[in-house]
Design a protein around this motif. Sequence first.
Motif, short mmCIF file in Angstrom:
data_model
loop_
_atom_site.label_atom_id
_atom_site.label_comp_id
_atom_site.label_asym_id
_atom_site.label_seq_id
_atom_site.Cartn_x
_atom_site.Cartn_y
_atom_site.Cartn_z
N GLY A 122 69.64 -1.05 -74.09
CA GLY A 122 68.86 -0.35 -73.07
C GLY A 122 69.67 0.23 -71.93
O GLY A 122 69.09 0.79 -71.00
N LEU A 172 71.73 5.79 -77.56
CA LEU A 172 72.69 6.01 -76.48
C LEU A 172 74.04 5.35 -76.76
O LEU A 172 74.92 5.36 -75.91
N LEU A 207 68.13 3.23 -78.12
CA LEU A 207 67.73 4.49 -77.48
C LEU A 207 68.66 5.65 -77.88
O LEU A 207 68.71 6.67 -77.19
N PHE A 236 72.07 2.80 -69.88
CA PHE A 236 72.32 4.24 -69.80
C PHE A 236 73.75 4.45 -69.28
O PHE A 236 74.35 3.53 -68.72
N PRO A 237 74.28 5.66 -69.45
CA PRO A 237 75.66 5.89 -69.00
C PRO A 237 75.90 5.47 -67.54
O PRO A 237 76.95 4.89 -67.22
N LEU A 276 76.53 6.21 -78.60
CA LEU A 276 77.68 7.11 -78.54
C LEU A 276 78.00 7.50 -77.10
O LEU A 276 79.14 7.36 -76.66
N ILE A 277 77.01 7.98 -76.37
CA ILE A 277 77.31 8.47 -75.03
C ILE A 277 77.74 7.31 -74.13
O ILE A 277 78.62 7.48 -73.27
N LEU A 329 81.40 6.65 -75.07
CA LEU A 329 82.29 7.69 -74.54
C LEU A 329 82.41 7.56 -73.02
O LEU A 329 83.50 7.77 -72.46
#
Lengths: 514, 514
Positions: B167, B198, B196, B169-170, B200-201, B204
């Motif tokens: 869950g 997410l 979600l 986020f970047p 990969l992002i 990165l």
Amino acid sequence: MIKILDCTLRDGGYYTNWDFSKEVVDKYIKHTNNLPIDYLEVGYRSKPIDGYLGKYFYMPVYELAYIKSNTQKKLVIILNEKDVRVEDLDELLKPIQGIVSMVRIALDPQQLLRAVKLAEAIKTYGFEVGFNVMYMSKWKQYDDFLNNLVHVNGVADYFYMVDSYGGVFPADVKETIALVRSKVDVKLGFHGHNNLELALINSLTAMEEGVEIIDSTILGMGRGAGNLKTELFLTALNSQHGLDLNFNALGDVVDAFSGLHEKYNWGTNLPYMISGGNSLPQKDVMDWVTTRFYSFNSIIQALQNQKEKVKDNEQLPVFKPQGSTKRVVVIGGGKGAYEHVDAVREFIRNDKDVTIVHASSKNALAYQDLENEQIFCLVGNEGHRMEKVFDDLGNFAGQTILPPFPRKMGTYVPSCVKNNSFELESVTFTDKYQDSHTALALQITHDLGAEEIYLVGYDGYNDFPIAEKERQLTAENEFLFNRFLEYSNKQVQAITPTRYDIPMNSVYSMIYDK
Amino acid sequence: MIKILDCTLRDGGYYTNWDFSKEVVDKYIKHTNNLPIDYLEVGYRSKPIDGYLGKYFYMPVYELAYIKSNTQKKLVIILNEKDVRVEDLDELLKPIQGIVSMVRIALDPQQLLRAVKLAEAIKTYGFEVGFNVMYMSKWKQYDDFLNNLVHVNGVADYFYMVDSYGGVFPADVKETIALVRSKVDVKLGFHGHNNLELALINSLTAMEEGVEIIDSTILGMGRGAGNLKTELFLTALNSQHGLDLNFNALGDVVDAFSGLHEKYNWGTNLPYMISGGNSLPQKDVMDWVTTRFYSFNSIIQALQNQKEKVKDNEQLPVFKPQGSTKRVVVIGGGKGAYEHVDAVREFIRNDKDVTIVHASSKNALAYQDLENEQIFCLVGNEGHRMEKVFDDLGNFAGQTILPPFPRKMGTYVPSCVKNNSFELESVTFTDKYQDSHTALALQITHDLGAEEIYLVGYDGYNDFPIAEKERQLTAENEFLFNRFLEYSNKQVQAITPTRYDIPMNSVYSMIYDK
């Protein structure tokens, strides 16, 4: 809060040929009423084109009216700019006035000015107008497009950036928005593809940068790797931005499409990731991989070479047979070439003038020891397959022949057969599918001057349902056989069972007296 | 360039019970040799525990040695901190010295200090040590954990942040890295889940923030929604950072696991997205949704209430039957309750002293007009199902009974049956599965003082293969029947066909003279 346009029926139609059962549509319409979605794009409007395309490609007025009477959402249809001119609009749009709120235009950025004219005309019918402009990752290279962008001001209600290749990253989204904002003062939209699983973060980034409308589809249903998933976007907006959300309705609308997902299984995979990562049309990469048998490396290598303008093609000596060969046996990859091997060998063995052309290396081992001239077609990944089929290419006695130079995907020839490798001068009998196994094999029979061509192991496919890849290959081979028969007026016949529409004979009838 | 740890066998084992065919493992080992991956985490090392768990959960030395002799990668195994103490290490680690390079510790942040002791001991065996610390989204609430973080300095070679709920986020990744960096000066790692999309992002982003090692698995194989996909990460690194990449090897290693993916079909879906979006254990949400039949809204509502410490539970009058009922027919959701409905009705109708308990509303309509006392078990989503089953609840004559207060997922009772709704005082015969339909129904028979309990429509499942949901439900019902039979010494029998291990009788034998 951000506006959402759900285009499941329109974009999902790529998988169903734009037909959906009444049950699915009814559930979709019913449950989206309980979700914070603003627009439903329910299909294309199109002038008649050849072949069968379903209801949601033409979007009949009665269906629009039915949906309209059951939804609380604004309805949208989309036009393909390349197929629609101003003079078509009466026919396409008059009947749907008062039912549809917005008309979108899907366009190539190169056609921006023509699309502006179309949009001006559409506005006179009283619709909101959305521009869905493709290939956002390439816009910064298109000076004309950028210079013309100002013309959308006052015309477009929404100007959408479409990540056609599914390859943009959040930083690219920011950059493109800044670029567009410097020219355009209409509301912006974003349509993200999910090749790299970046549709969500790109859409959220677009939103943070002031984009006002986002496209999504249930379960991401849409061409190739698919789109931003409506259920994912809504769940993220709920958790990150406190969007009020009826999860039961969300669950119900996802359920409505889960049967189709099981059947068509859209979503990303390695070929789609590679397309995304390299800004390549995903359909091409899938074709190269699944029907052309190019290896990933050769595709990537060729593409990098194309980008860097490196010549990756080694020119081989041109195939110029001495004299002519009366009879050629073309051996395909079907089971028939293996199941009837004894008879085919019997047929060949007694006639040293027969040349064997292996369209595929798949069945080649069973014919290896014959003393006839043997030619191998090296298309795509076939050089690698050859190495796997033959334990020892050291004793390799045949010739290998590649498609004409330059080859789109570069040149791979196993090193130990290099001295016997040639390329065709050209493929003369067809413009289409020139780099397929069958095109190469048939052209070779022609260049050999063959009078009689015997096809072995061209079984055709009969699994039901036929997978997409087999369907394509079948259609392609049918086309090539037809074209070759018209072109060459040679005697062409299949001598093992075939489902293709070519003259048939039996290998057993040909050896009955031997 | 970033280091990559591929943990497909270890984390994918959640789907295969830690067994993999030799063919899959061999392909995996062979093709990863041609990929820019640094570490392969191939399994757990564990002391014996009850039940069957496969090879890669115990990771026998011969298998490690076999892999070692075929891979060019560094090998890693992981220990579950909660199950391993310093005194176990001789047994677990001595045999694998010289084969394995790194030992990781999977730990709850609450056990950080105990893990540090364990890590110090592990280092004496000569291994690199990785800390895989769970629940990164909650760390900032854990003051003790943050204060103790300095103790990993000089002990951990890698300190991993694990996005257990999928869950983050970047922006959260950046924040957590800054938080950890302020205390810790060892190399950082990130293990992202894909609820979600997410992973990969986030990975990165972690990389941009200086994290030095990233976990991934082929096709994202791993518990629940799965992990960052190795093929996606490598493709993105190739396109964004020019990582040299052999796409053929990547295609081959993906192929190796595609059969397993077809079989187990891991990946994200709406329940996993909801877990991710709300930082909830995904297994719980899946259980609630698929076997408990709670609606998404009730789960979300209950969880929001829990977060905000809102009491979402309405206390209903406690179910206190007047007098006792000798005979109770419990009607389950199986087809038997419908197929044999005439016989069951015959049996009930002639005996007004029989009370009907509907464990599920599924078959209730077929019994609606009987004049016997009827009780409905309202577990989870059952209130909504009841509304769907009965067109008109206005004439509803029965009672509805809910599990004891407070109910984990809140209280939903259709408004028009509210006056006839009660809750159990407690479930006395079992500690487990208290909020299941069967537990509720059996407890009601007990509270009614029934001497004879007849089960109808408890067919059990026989589809092969049994889906996971059905398997769980079957195991659960078996457990409850056993427990109830031990506890109550009442006469319990199934009178329609059943696959459960309960005494059987035939409803037809009971009405033969009627």
